[in-house]
Design an enzyme around this catalytic site. Structure first.
Site, PDB file in Angstrom:
ATOM      1  N   ASP A  59      24.783  33.181  29.340  1.00  0.00           N
ATOM      2  CA  ASP A  59      23.933  33.761  30.374  1.00  0.00           C
ATOM      3  C   ASP A  59      22.516  33.681  29.831  1.00  0.00           C
ATOM      4  OD1 ASP A  59      23.416  35.156  32.819  1.00  0.00           O
ATOM      5  OD2 ASP A  59      22.976  36.932  31.609  1.00  0.00           O
ATOM      6  N   GLU A 103      24.357  28.573  33.982  1.00  0.00           N
ATOM      7  CA  GLU A 103      24.108  28.766  35.398  1.00  0.00           C
ATOM      8  C   GLU A 103      23.112  27.725  35.873  1.00  0.00           C
ATOM      9  OE1 GLU A 103      23.796  33.059  37.430  1.00  0.00           O
ATOM     10  OE2 GLU A 103      23.014  32.911  35.406  1.00  0.00           O
ATOM     11  N   CYS A 156      33.467  42.048  37.083  1.00  0.00           N
ATOM     12  CA  CYS A 156      34.000  42.572  35.822  1.00  0.00           C
ATOM     13  C   CYS A 156      34.781  41.433  35.169  1.00  0.00           C
ATOM     14  CB  CYS A 156      34.928  43.762  36.087  1.00  0.00           C
ATOM     15  SG  CYS A 156      35.923  44.208  34.655  1.00  0.00           S
ATOM     16  N   CYS A 194      38.766  42.580  34.831  1.00  0.00           N
ATOM     17  CA  CYS A 194      39.718  42.688  35.934  1.00  0.00           C
ATOM     18  C   CYS A 194      39.271  41.965  37.208  1.00  0.00           C
ATOM     19  CB  CYS A 194      40.011  44.161  36.244  1.00  0.00           C
ATOM     20  SG  CYS A 194      38.638  44.979  37.097  1.00  0.00           S
ATOM     21  N   CYS A 246      33.140  49.429  34.440  1.00  0.00           N
ATOM     22  CA  CYS A 246      33.884  48.982  35.611  1.00  0.00           C
ATOM     23  C   CYS A 246      34.639  50.172  36.214  1.00  0.00           C
ATOM     24  CB  CYS A 246      34.861  47.880  35.219  1.00  0.00           C
ATOM     25  SG  CYS A 246      35.943  47.402  36.569  1.00  0.00           S
ATOM     26  N   CYS A 274      38.738  49.202  36.075  1.00  0.00           N
ATOM     27  CA  CYS A 274      39.512  49.146  34.830  1.00  0.00           C
ATOM     28  C   CYS A 274      38.850  49.921  33.695  1.00  0.00           C
ATOM     29  CB  CYS A 274      39.778  47.706  34.414  1.00  0.00           C
ATOM     30  SG  CYS A 274      38.323  46.866  33.754  1.00  0.00           S
ATOM     31  N   ASP A 322      24.546  41.168  30.214  1.00  0.00           N
ATOM     32  CA  ASP A 322      24.403  39.734  29.929  1.00  0.00           C
ATOM     33  C   ASP A 322      25.652  39.134  29.306  1.00  0.00           C
ATOM     34  OD1 ASP A 322      21.793  39.956  30.866  1.00  0.00           O
ATOM     35  OD2 ASP A 322      21.033  40.493  28.876  1.00  0.00           O
TER      36      ASP A 322
HETATM   37 ZN   LIG Z   1      37.182  45.848  35.556  1.00  0.00          ZN
END
Ligand SMILES: [Zn+2]
Length: 420
Positions: free
Chosen positions: A194, A277, A332, A335, A351, A354, A361
């Site tokens: 990133d 990216e 995330c 998950c 998150c 989870c 980053d």
């Molecule tokens: Zn998660």
């Protein structure tokens, strides 16, 4: 496969003196070494075994005996040793076939002068924009006239001077375009990054700071800009100030380009696949956000991507650009939950699904890597796991240590702005 570019160079007086001195030292060394060989040949020509196994003085030995040799490019002296050795080996190869000819001749001052140096740690450089060439041991850049451009690394350069006093540089590069892309990649060698304003590239294992080439010189640049505008138009003083300013810009540009070449070379050496990216203008703004205008010159994303792509492909490797609409920060990485409320200011988050704690980053870099792996699989690339780590989270650590070390060796000593 190699290709040579011969350029006419235009050294200034001081540079000419240094080049001439190098020609002279190389010729001196060559002749000294040849003298030794001739002597030994005379003494041992009837004792073939001793002759073939004779240990000749190295160029280092001669440097100790004639300290002035130390004042010129040591790579050029090494080349003389190599040249003589190959000429000599040739002579003996002929001799074995019964052909008695080709004993190397002494070099004369009257003939074309030349020396060959080779590129180690980027000590040979070329600046296509400003048409300048940098040779080892010569501190200033030498002007040249030629419009050709290449992206390959320089292998070696032969500098020569014709009898009429014209100087040339013949640059040898290695073409590796015939390498076909790898169809099997090692999972450990696939990396995703990133990028952000403060850290240029971020992954779980290490981060490379954005070197602020312009920011460092910003005060000086502003001062020189002011000086130019204060001086009367058309005056000599104004001209002098303008040249000073242009020189500083050049200096920073050169530093920037060196850095891009170095980092792309390291990445292409270490990794089979780099995933980034595909930045659009908005992404660029994010990258440069909060930085002043001159700082946005610090880094050319396009230049970086173009050179990296080239260097990866040259080695049969890949650069993958993930779609710019891919929500790399919001997902995330554990998950797959999409955090729609995440703002640019949120550097860390947990998150809700989870409960995994995320550095913004690093999380994005893991997602970018995952997305890149998907693209590789769509392209029918086989990904193997040689070190037999099962989860992505552990495999990335496998290469962490030596890559970190290598990057540190290459960067942090010389450029403190790069934190690992
Ligand atoms: Zn998660």
């Amino acid at each position: 496969m190699h290709r040579a570019y011969k350029l006419r160079i235009y050294p200034n007086q001081a540079q000419k003196e240094l080049l001439d001195k190098t020609f002279g030292c190389c010729r001196f060394l060559y002749n000294k070494m040849l003298e030794e060989r001739k002597q030994v040949y005379k003494e041992l020509k009837d004792d073939k075994d001793s002759l073939y196994n004779y240990k000749y003085n190295t160029e280092n030995k001669y440097k100790q005996e004639y300290p002035f040799l130390k004042e010129v490019d040591s790579k050029a002296l090494q080349s003389e040793w190599r040249h003589l050795k190959s000429a000599y080996d040739n002579f003996f190869r002929n001799l074995k076939k019964g052909i008695k000819k080709g004993f190397p001749k002494f070099k004369s001052k009257k003939n074309r002068q030349s020396y060959t140096t080779f590129n180690v740690n980027e000590n040979c450089k070329i600046d296509f924009n400003n048409k300048k060439l940098k040779l080892p041991k010569i501190k200033t850049w030498i002007k040249y006239r030629d419009s050709r451009v290449f992206v390959e690394d320089i292998k070696h350069i032969t500098v020569s001077k014709t009898k009429s006093g014209k100087y040339f540089a013949s640059i040898l590069i290695e073409l590796e375009s015939n390498i076909s892309p790898k169809q099997v990649l090692e999972e450990d060698k696939i990396i995703g990054f990133d990028m952000s304003a403060s850290k240029f590239l971020i992954t779980k294992e290490f981060a490379l700071s954005n070197p602020r080439f312009y920011r460092k010189e910003e005060a000086d640049l502003q001062r020189l800009h002011r000086e130019v505008s204060r001086k009367k138009k058309g005056s000599n003083n104004r001209n002098r100030a303008r040249i000073k300013l242009a020189r500083l810009y050049e200096k920073v540009e050169n530093r920037k380009r060196d850095w891009v070449h170095k980092i792309t070379r390291l990445l292409s050496e270490h990794f089979d696949c780099v995933i980034l990216e595909d930045l659009n203008l908005k992404g660029m703004q994010r990258f440069n956000s909060g930085l002043s205008k001159s700082v946005s010159l610090d880094f050319s994303w396009n230049q970086f991507v173009t050179i990296l792509k080239y260097k990866m492909e040259q080695r049969g490797k890949r650069l993958i650009l993930v779609d710019r609409f891919f929500p790399s920060s919001k997902l995330c990485s554990k998950c797959g939950y999409k955090n729609k409320t995440l703002t640019l200011q949120d550097r860390k988050w947990i998150c809700p699904k989870c409960k995994k704690w995320h550095d913004r980053d690093v999380n994005a870099s893991i997602n970018i890597r995952k997305e890149g792996l998907k693209i590789l699989k769509q392209d029918n690339i086989t990904i193997v796991n040689i070190n037999n780590h099962s989860a992505v989270g552990t495999t990335v650590e496998a290469f962490g240590e030596d890559v970190r070390l290598s990057f540190r060796e290459q960067f942090s000593v010389k450029n403190e702005s790069i934190a690992l």
